[in-house]
Design an enzyme around this catalytic site. Sequence first.
Site, PDB file in Angstrom:
ATOM      1  N   ARG A  37      42.404 147.429  49.558  1.00 30.29           N
ATOM      2  CA  ARG A  37      43.623 147.082  48.832  1.00 30.29           C
ATOM      3  C   ARG A  37      43.654 145.628  48.390  1.00 30.29           C
ATOM      4  NH1 ARG A  37      46.920 151.267  49.137  1.00 30.29           N
ATOM      5  NH2 ARG A  37      46.482 152.770  50.797  1.00 30.29           N
ATOM      6  N   HIS A  67      31.454 151.582  48.581  1.00 25.77           N
ATOM      7  CA  HIS A  67      32.568 152.024  47.732  1.00 25.77           C
ATOM      8  C   HIS A  67      33.357 150.797  47.281  1.00 25.77           C
ATOM      9  CE1 HIS A  67      35.947 154.228  46.195  1.00 25.77           C
ATOM     10  NE2 HIS A  67      35.563 155.383  46.693  1.00 25.77           N
ATOM     11  N   TYR A  70      39.618 150.527  45.654  1.00 22.39           N
ATOM     12  CA  TYR A  70      40.209 151.414  44.653  1.00 22.39           C
ATOM     13  C   TYR A  70      41.359 150.773  43.890  1.00 22.39           C
ATOM     14  CZ  TYR A  70      42.466 152.800  49.058  1.00 22.39           C
ATOM     15  OH  TYR A  70      43.067 152.800  50.289  1.00 22.39           O
ATOM     16  N   HIS A 107      35.645 154.208  41.272  1.00 22.05           N
ATOM     17  CA  HIS A 107      36.516 155.100  40.510  1.00 22.05           C
ATOM     18  C   HIS A 107      36.575 154.553  39.088  1.00 22.05           C
ATOM     19  CE1 HIS A 107      38.893 156.311  44.404  1.00 22.05           C
ATOM     20  NE2 HIS A 107      37.610 156.570  44.479  1.00 22.05           N
ATOM     21  N   GLU A 142      32.536 158.040  40.184  1.00 19.93           N
ATOM     22  CA  GLU A 142      33.005 159.150  41.024  1.00 19.93           C
ATOM     23  C   GLU A 142      33.764 160.166  40.172  1.00 19.93           C
ATOM     24  OE1 GLU A 142      34.868 158.033  44.702  1.00 19.93           O
ATOM     25  OE2 GLU A 142      35.558 160.077  45.103  1.00 19.93           O
ATOM     26  N   ASP A 176      32.810 164.287  44.314  1.00 18.96           N
ATOM     27  CA  ASP A 176      33.767 164.421  45.417  1.00 18.96           C
ATOM     28  C   ASP A 176      34.292 165.857  45.399  1.00 18.96           C
ATOM     29  OD1 ASP A 176      36.366 164.451  46.799  1.00 18.96           O
ATOM     30  OD2 ASP A 176      36.148 162.276  46.922  1.00 18.96           O
ATOM     31  N   HIS A 179      38.012 166.186  44.861  1.00 18.51           N
ATOM     32  CA  HIS A 179      38.400 165.800  43.502  1.00 18.51           C
ATOM     33  C   HIS A 179      38.023 166.864  42.470  1.00 18.51           C
ATOM     34  CE1 HIS A 179      38.301 161.231  44.642  1.00 18.51           C
ATOM     35  NE2 HIS A 179      39.135 161.937  45.379  1.00 18.51           N
ATOM     36  N   HIS A 211      30.822 163.312  48.115  1.00 24.57           N
ATOM     37  CA  HIS A 211      31.897 163.091  49.087  1.00 24.57           C
ATOM     38  C   HIS A 211      32.346 164.461  49.550  1.00 24.57           C
ATOM     39  CE1 HIS A 211      33.098 158.897  47.333  1.00 24.57           C
ATOM     40  NE2 HIS A 211      32.050 158.845  48.140  1.00 24.57           N
ATOM     41  N   ASP A 224      44.728 165.057  44.655  1.00 24.01           N
ATOM     42  CA  ASP A 224      43.890 164.144  45.416  1.00 24.01           C
ATOM     43  C   ASP A 224      44.450 163.835  46.804  1.00 24.01           C
ATOM     44  OD1 ASP A 224      41.932 162.443  46.239  1.00 24.01           O
ATOM     45  OD2 ASP A 224      42.348 160.851  44.790  1.00 24.01           O
ATOM     46  N   HIS A 226      43.128 164.485  50.521  1.00 18.71           N
ATOM     47  CA  HIS A 226      41.989 164.990  51.280  1.00 18.71           C
ATOM     48  C   HIS A 226      42.449 165.687  52.559  1.00 18.71           C
ATOM     49  CE1 HIS A 226      39.191 161.665  49.448  1.00 18.71           C
ATOM     50  NE2 HIS A 226      39.952 162.238  48.548  1.00 18.71           N
ATOM     51  N   GLU A 256      35.206 161.714  53.779  1.00 19.74           N
ATOM     52  CA  GLU A 256      36.341 160.789  53.567  1.00 19.74           C
ATOM     53  C   GLU A 256      37.611 161.519  53.979  1.00 19.74           C
ATOM     54  OE1 GLU A 256      35.788 160.427  49.276  1.00 19.74           O
ATOM     55  OE2 GLU A 256      35.204 158.338  49.566  1.00 19.74           O
TER      56      GLU A 256
HETATM   57 ZN    ZN Z   1      40.180 161.120  46.765  1.00 17.33          ZN
HETATM   58 FE    FE Z   2      35.810 160.235  47.103  1.00 17.96          FE
HETATM   59 FE    FE Z   3      36.487 157.345  46.036  1.00 15.46          FE
END
Ligand code: ZN
Ligand code: FE
Ligand code: FE
Length: 277
Positions: A37, A67, A70, A107, A142, A176, A179, A211, A224, A226, A256
């Site tokens: 973040r 990664h 995001y 992303h 991704e 993913d 996703h 993923h 989205d 998970h 994830e």
């Molecule tokens: Zn996700």
């Molecule tokens: Fe992912």
């Molecule tokens: Fe991701």
Amino acid sequence: MLLIGCHLSPTDGYLAMAKTALSLGANTCQFFTRNPRGSKAKPLDTADTAAFNAFCREQAIGTVVAHAPYTINPCSADEHTREFARMTLADDLYRLSHLTDCLYNFHPGSHVGQGVETGITLIADTLNEILTPDTVTTVLLETMAGKGSEVGGTFEELREILDRVTLTEKLGVCLDTCHVSDAGYDIAADPDAVLTEFDRIIGLGRLRAVHVNDSMNPVGARKDRHARIGEGYLGLEGFRRIVNHPALEGLPMVLETPNDLPGYAAEIALLKKMRSV
Ligand code: ZN
Ligand code: FE
Ligand code: FE
């Protein structure tokens, strides 16, 4: 061979992270390059990255996945936000060049009302600015759930980005499972059909990482969220098909899911067991 691992934190260094991965029964892992973040990255510790590389080689830990945070948005409408994305991506690539066997996943971004076309153009522009002939780490787009104005919810959009980047050979894709299912590709019921479609539009040669996440929502929900393996709409049978699909053979598969370390160890054991059957 199954390359399986989970998302971990490198807070105590890369070597400590690799040791944790091993203790969970993993032979790969994923980590955020910096606070997901925030923006600050820790100073690069080259003694630690060297120790990590040696440990991975000795312990047969395969390709790992870094990664990007995001919060970056390479296709924001705001030039300062795009500049921040470029700086972050470029700095991460410099730092990751110290890791021997690593992919860098991000992303693609959200076009925030500018339209998919503009979004794709801005993402490709960003990649054209940060990739150089000396870039050693493969950068992965991704597959996204298609939530809000996310770009990359269809294989066609990803293909379009790949096509517009000059050094396109430096790029790959990370699939993913949550996703793509949320985006409308029923990977749990028929991974063969989805991967055939992926091959037709993008090319399976681009697929470099997976993923493995279950989804709290049904196919096409674009949410989205998970779920742990077997606790969502993809289900245990879906993952049995996925981990055994020949097109995914040898790719790093990273969990994830919402879990703690013992939970990850259990999911890793579960996926390994599915694989051996
Ligand atoms: Zn996700
Ligand atoms: Fe992912
Ligand atoms: Fe991701």
